[in-house]
Design an enzyme around this catalytic site. Structure first.
Site, PDB file in Angstrom:
ATOM      1  N   ILE A 101      36.743  36.770 134.692  1.00 44.18           N
ATOM      2  CA  ILE A 101      37.867  36.182 134.651  1.00 44.18           C
ATOM      3  C   ILE A 101      37.768  34.407 134.186  1.00 44.18           C
ATOM      4  CG2 ILE A 101      38.179  35.962 137.035  1.00 44.18           C
ATOM      5  CD1 ILE A 101      41.160  35.819 136.714  1.00 44.18           C
ATOM      6  N   CYS A 102      38.913  34.057 133.508  1.00 39.95           N
ATOM      7  CA  CYS A 102      38.893  32.625 133.166  1.00 39.95           C
ATOM      8  C   CYS A 102      37.729  32.185 132.356  1.00 39.95           C
ATOM      9  CB  CYS A 102      38.957  31.815 134.665  1.00 39.95           C
ATOM     10  SG  CYS A 102      39.205  30.003 134.412  1.00 39.95           S
ATOM     11  N   ALA A 103      36.828  31.295 132.720  1.00 40.24           N
ATOM     12  CA  ALA A 103      35.935  30.779 131.925  1.00 40.24           C
ATOM     13  C   ALA A 103      34.356  31.658 132.232  1.00 40.24           C
ATOM     14  CB  ALA A 103      35.282  29.386 132.621  1.00 40.24           C
ATOM     15  N   PHE A 122      40.070  32.060 129.458  1.00 39.37           N
ATOM     16  CA  PHE A 122      40.789  30.990 129.811  1.00 39.37           C
ATOM     17  C   PHE A 122      40.785  30.297 128.104  1.00 39.37           C
ATOM     18  CE2 PHE A 122      41.548  26.465 130.642  1.00 39.37           C
ATOM     19  CZ  PHE A 122      42.647  26.603 131.465  1.00 39.37           C
ATOM     20  N   SER A 148      40.042  38.393 131.949  1.00 40.71           N
ATOM     21  CA  SER A 148      41.247  38.103 132.294  1.00 40.71           C
ATOM     22  C   SER A 148      41.523  36.553 131.969  1.00 40.71           C
ATOM     23  CB  SER A 148      41.693  38.480 133.848  1.00 40.71           C
ATOM     24  OG  SER A 148      42.928  38.156 134.155  1.00 40.71           O
TER      25      SER A 148
END
Length: 182
Positions: A101-103, A122, A148
């Site tokens: 998720i994200c980075a 992200f 995500s």
């Protein structure tokens, strides 16, 4: 019982890490959090997380899924760790779930695991990479790779992980108890 490893690096995004661990445990999934070393983890907003064990110890067992929380510099630390890259490649080669998720999806990209996959992250994190189909959905799944976007999508991400590991009924049960608006 399904088993999941959540590596925690210094500077990880605490909302993502804690949300994933909490919801998976609510679903009865065995979760092991592992620090890259023996120190408590100071997350990106200063929250101190105490991992269950070290990564070296955690790697002595097999998992159904590995989940990488994002945040910076946490995702960079995961990306620099050769044990993480080796684990991700092993998970992929043995057709087990990898999630980020994200980075953290950049760790997958650096390890060569996103070729031809639909993914998200992200915004801007994957700009230096190519070979995948970038999506802007909150959660994107392509086979056993689940990605995500960021802290705001952490709950949807965790619920998707639950559904994949133990089924839609358990996901629905966990989600109902959260009192999320429909």
């Amino acid at each position: 019982m399904a088993s999941v490893l959540v590596p925690l690096a210094q500077g990880c995004e605490e909302l993502e890490a804690v949300t994933v661990v909490d919801l998976l445990r609510r679903a009865g999934i065995g979760v092991v959090t592992a620090g890259l070393d023996e120190k408590p983890v100071r997350a990106s907003r200063g929250t101190v997380l105490v991992p269950d064990t070290t990564l070296n110890q955690a790697l002595k067992q097999k998992y159904d899924m590995v989940v990488l929380p994002g945040g910076l510099p946490g995702a960079d630390h995961l990306n620099e760790d050769l044990r993480i890259r080796g684990l991700l490649k092993e998970m992929s080669e043995t057709d087990r779930y990898t999630a980020a998720i994200c980075a953290a999806p950049k760790v997958f990209a650096s390890a060569g695991l996103l070729e031809g996959k639909r993914v998200t992250s992200f915004p801007g994190v994957l700009d230096d990479f190519d070979g995948f189909d970038y999506q802007t959905d909150a959660v994107v799944q392509d086979g056993k790779v689940i990605t995500s976007r960021g802290p705001g999508t952490a709950m949807d991400f965790a619920l998707t992980l639950i559904e994949n590991l133990v089924g839609k009924d358990k996901r629905d049960e966990v989600e109902a108890a959260l009192q999320r608006p429909q």
